[in-house]
Design an enzyme around this catalytic site. Structure first.
Site, PDB file in Angstrom:
ATOM      1  N   PRO A 127     -22.003  -4.819 -28.057  1.00  0.00           N
ATOM      2  CA  PRO A 127     -23.442  -5.001 -28.303  1.00  0.00           C
ATOM      3  C   PRO A 127     -24.248  -5.173 -27.010  1.00  0.00           C
ATOM      4  O   PRO A 127     -25.336  -4.654 -26.876  1.00  0.00           O
ATOM      5  CB  PRO A 127     -23.501  -6.257 -29.179  1.00  0.00           C
ATOM      6  CG  PRO A 127     -22.180  -6.293 -29.880  1.00  0.00           C
ATOM      7  CD  PRO A 127     -21.182  -5.683 -28.929  1.00  0.00           C
ATOM      8  N   GLU A 364     -20.205   8.930 -24.557  1.00  0.00           N
ATOM      9  CA  GLU A 364     -19.367   9.166 -23.368  1.00  0.00           C
ATOM     10  C   GLU A 364     -20.224   9.212 -22.087  1.00  0.00           C
ATOM     11  O   GLU A 364     -19.913   9.930 -21.138  1.00  0.00           O
ATOM     12  CB  GLU A 364     -18.468  10.393 -23.551  1.00  0.00           C
ATOM     13  CG  GLU A 364     -17.517  10.170 -24.730  1.00  0.00           C
ATOM     14  CD  GLU A 364     -16.272  11.020 -24.734  1.00  0.00           C
ATOM     15  OE1 GLU A 364     -15.859  11.510 -23.674  1.00  0.00           O
ATOM     16  OE2 GLU A 364     -15.693  11.171 -25.832  1.00  0.00           O
ATOM     17  N   GLN A 368     -28.458  10.178 -18.223  1.00  0.00           N
ATOM     18  CA  GLN A 368     -28.883   9.383 -17.059  1.00  0.00           C
ATOM     19  C   GLN A 368     -27.670   8.788 -16.328  1.00  0.00           C
ATOM     20  O   GLN A 368     -27.657   8.711 -15.093  1.00  0.00           O
ATOM     21  CB  GLN A 368     -29.851   8.277 -17.515  1.00  0.00           C
ATOM     22  CG  GLN A 368     -31.216   8.797 -17.955  1.00  0.00           C
ATOM     23  CD  GLN A 368     -31.187   9.648 -19.234  1.00  0.00           C
ATOM     24  OE1 GLN A 368     -30.393   9.429 -20.134  1.00  0.00           O
ATOM     25  NE2 GLN A 368     -32.074  10.636 -19.309  1.00  0.00           N
TER      26      GLN A 368
HETATM   27  N1  COS Z   1     -12.066   7.284 -11.713  1.00  0.00           N
HETATM   28  C1  COS Z   1     -11.356   6.265 -11.155  1.00  0.00           C
HETATM   29  N2  COS Z   1     -11.918   5.107 -10.764  1.00  0.00           N
HETATM   30  C2  COS Z   1     -13.254   4.974 -10.929  1.00  0.00           C
HETATM   31  C3  COS Z   1     -14.047   5.991 -11.491  1.00  0.00           C
HETATM   32  C4  COS Z   1     -13.405   7.184 -11.887  1.00  0.00           C
HETATM   33  N3  COS Z   1     -14.100   8.190 -12.411  1.00  0.00           N
HETATM   34  N4  COS Z   1     -15.326   5.571 -11.528  1.00  0.00           N
HETATM   35  C5  COS Z   1     -15.349   4.353 -11.005  1.00  0.00           C
HETATM   36  N5  COS Z   1     -14.085   3.977 -10.633  1.00  0.00           N
HETATM   37  C6  COS Z   1     -13.673   2.738  -9.992  1.00  0.00           C
HETATM   38  C7  COS Z   1     -14.437   2.562  -8.687  1.00  0.00           C
HETATM   39  O1  COS Z   1     -13.790   3.217  -7.638  1.00  0.00           O
HETATM   40  C8  COS Z   1     -14.451   1.060  -8.526  1.00  0.00           C
HETATM   41  O2  COS Z   1     -13.214   0.651  -7.999  1.00  0.00           O
HETATM   42  P1  COS Z   1     -13.148  -0.352  -6.725  1.00  0.00           P
HETATM   43  O3  COS Z   1     -13.859  -1.599  -7.187  1.00  0.00           O
HETATM   44  O4  COS Z   1     -11.688  -0.550  -6.501  1.00  0.00           O
HETATM   45  O5  COS Z   1     -13.858   0.339  -5.614  1.00  0.00           O
HETATM   46  C9  COS Z   1     -14.526   0.538  -9.949  1.00  0.00           C
HETATM   47  O6  COS Z   1     -14.043   1.618 -10.799  1.00  0.00           O
HETATM   48  C10 COS Z   1     -15.939   0.179 -10.371  1.00  0.00           C
HETATM   49  O7  COS Z   1     -16.744   1.321 -10.196  1.00  0.00           O
HETATM   50  P2  COS Z   1     -18.331   1.245 -10.043  1.00  0.00           P
HETATM   51  O8  COS Z   1     -18.674   0.191  -9.034  1.00  0.00           O
HETATM   52  O9  COS Z   1     -18.844   2.629  -9.838  1.00  0.00           O
HETATM   53  O10 COS Z   1     -18.753   0.688 -11.482  1.00  0.00           O
HETATM   54  P3  COS Z   1     -20.175   0.383 -12.094  1.00  0.00           P
HETATM   55  O11 COS Z   1     -20.088  -0.901 -12.807  1.00  0.00           O
HETATM   56  O12 COS Z   1     -21.247   0.587 -11.074  1.00  0.00           O
HETATM   57  O13 COS Z   1     -20.312   1.483 -13.263  1.00  0.00           O
HETATM   58  C11 COS Z   1     -20.750   3.593 -14.313  1.00  0.00           C
HETATM   59  C12 COS Z   1     -20.226   2.807 -13.092  1.00  0.00           C
HETATM   60  C13 COS Z   1     -22.204   3.338 -14.594  1.00  0.00           C
HETATM   61  C14 COS Z   1     -20.544   5.038 -13.925  1.00  0.00           C
HETATM   62  C15 COS Z   1     -19.859   3.240 -15.544  1.00  0.00           C
HETATM   63  O14 COS Z   1     -20.117   1.920 -15.984  1.00  0.00           O
HETATM   64  C16 COS Z   1     -20.070   4.178 -16.704  1.00  0.00           C
HETATM   65  O15 COS Z   1     -19.498   5.271 -16.743  1.00  0.00           O
HETATM   66  N6  COS Z   1     -20.894   3.777 -17.707  1.00  0.00           N
HETATM   67  C17 COS Z   1     -21.044   4.547 -18.917  1.00  0.00           C
HETATM   68  C18 COS Z   1     -20.022   4.113 -19.899  1.00  0.00           C
HETATM   69  C19 COS Z   1     -19.860   5.103 -20.970  1.00  0.00           C
HETATM   70  O16 COS Z   1     -19.677   6.297 -20.748  1.00  0.00           O
HETATM   71  N7  COS Z   1     -19.884   4.611 -22.177  1.00  0.00           N
HETATM   72  C20 COS Z   1     -19.660   5.423 -23.319  1.00  0.00           C
HETATM   73  C21 COS Z   1     -18.687   4.708 -24.176  1.00  0.00           C
HETATM   74  S1  COS Z   1     -17.324   5.607 -24.594  1.00  0.00           S
HETATM   75  S2  COS Z   1     -17.961   6.746 -26.053  1.00  0.00           S
END
Ligand code: COS
Length: 385
Positions: A127, A364, A368
């Protein structure tokens, strides 16, 4: 990478016939009843579709990424709800086990997922944690040989039918960010799991989502994916990289179907004494749609091949997800326009696709979020070069 073109073409042909003969005729009934008929689900199991991405040693088809997107582009030339039934099992629900699970975890769960005996579901969103997935609050606290899970997951696809969840939960509450998150395999029959009422959605009738509530659910330590704490967010991100490519292929498939229907209508419908496809303003909508669809298809195939070559395609997967899901939105909007008043009427089916495809730009990772990932990766790569 195509391993054997002849085998792939034969499989694609059987999927094409299945879509034409079984799925398309059932579209209206699925929309009315909000259910996939059980015999259709069984046909999907018999065709091996639930095991599309699972290695052959666990009973799956072990498709390469290129083969997978080709199959998905065929399978999705119908209501996307059909694909949704197997989507969480072939994609986000099982891939975490495959990518980061131990051999024991893989052997325990993948064979039953490959046959479709049980469905996998991916429990990340909450949520208060949607786009900011790393802020999730569900906890999994170690107690002897078990973790005790508490929290609520939201909009979980296939949760009502799931046999297992790939669950992301916080094992270290002293860390607020993503580093405190771990991934688990959770048996859906575990005591303490309950389900919210089925969500009422804009479209995709037949695909079910709901809240999943975990109250003191005890999960054996052996179900921690990879037996390593703090890796769950990275597992989820890797799973989503692949999932986003899959959703881009879904968008290409649906766009092919919608554009074919719009073209058919434009060739049959007569106004001002001629078929409306003779009018240049209709032609512009057809041509723009065809060009964008072709671009998306090329992107998805290219990114899939790169992934099969072992390259990191995080940027390309987000580019494909962003472009293809936006593309199918525009194509479907134009299709409604080409059909005119008929495009707005339920009996012609286009308005249903118009509502169905709206989800692709949201789940997914929204458009944005894809923009954020692409731009961040660009900056990181530029700094490293
Ligand atoms: N593959 C491997 N590792 C990854 C990665 C990837 N594609 N993307 C990020 N990471 C790792 C980073 O390298 C980082 O590791 P370290 O702390 O060791 O450097 C860690 O994960 C955190 O990454 P980051 O700081 O980029 O995380 P954020 O909290 O800033 O979030 C986003 C990044 C916004 C891209 C992520 O939260 C996201 O994808 N959100 C959308 C979620 C989503 O798709 N939801 C749909 C639900 S499923 S239907």
């Amino acid at each position: 990478m195509i391993r054997d073109n002849e085998i792939l073409e034969a499989f694609l042909d059987s999927v094409r016939r299945f879509v034409r003969d079984r799925l398309v005729p059932a579209e209206a009934v699925v929309a009315e009843t909000d259910e996939i008929p059980p015999d259709i689900a069984q046909d999907m199991r018999d065709m091996g579709l639930f095991g599309m991405t699972i290695p052959q040693r666990f009973g799956g088809l072990e498709l390469t990424m290129e083969e997978e997107v080709r199959v998905v582009m065929e399978l999705c030339q119908t209501s996307p709800a059909f694909r949704s039934l197997l989507g969480t099992t072939v994609g986000i629900g099982s891939q975490g086990i495959l990518m980061d699970g131990t051999p024991e975890q893989q052997a325990a769960w993948l064979p039953r997922l490959a046959t479709g005996e049980i469905l996998a579901s991916f429990a990340l969103t909450e949520p208060e944690a949607g786009s900011d997935a790393g802020s999730l609050r569900t906890t999994a606290l170690r107690d002897g040989d078990e973790y005790v899970v508490n929290g609520t997951k939201r909009f979980i696809t296939n949760a009502p039918q799931a046999g297992m969840f790939t669950l992301m939960a916080r094992t270290d509450t002293s860390i607020k960010g993503s580093a405190g998150v771990s991934a688990f395999i959770v048996d859906a029959k575990s005591p303490g799991i309950s389900f919210g009422k089925r969500d009422v959605k804009m479209g995709q009738k037949g695909a079910h989502t709901c809240d999943v509530i975990f109250e003191n659910v005890r999960v054996p330590v052996g179900n921690l994916i990879g037996l390593k704490e703090g890796q769950g967010f990275k597992t989820a991100m890797k799973v989503l990289d692949k999932g986003r490519l899959h959703i881009a292929a879904v968008s290409v498939g649906v766009a092919k179907r919608v554009l074919r229907d719009a073209l058919q209508y434009a060739m049959e419908r007569k106004q001002f004494g001629q078929a409306i496809c003779e009018f240049q303003l209709i032609q512009a909508m057809l041509a723009d749609s065809q060009a964008e669809l072709y671009a998306a298809e090329c992107m998805v195939l290219d990114a899939a091949r790169r992934r099969d070559d072992g390259l990191n395609v995080s940027t390309e997967a987000s580019c494909c997800k962003m472009f293809a899901t936006e593309m199918v939105g525009r194509v479907t909007d134009r299709a409604v326009q080409i059909l005119g008043g008929s495009g707005y009427m339920t009996e012609f089916g286009i308005e249903r696709f118009y509502r169905d495809v709206r989800l692709f730009r949201l789940y997914e990772g929204t458009t944005q979020i894809q923009q954020v990932i692409i731009a961040r990766n660009m900056v990181r790569d530029a700094q490293n070069n």
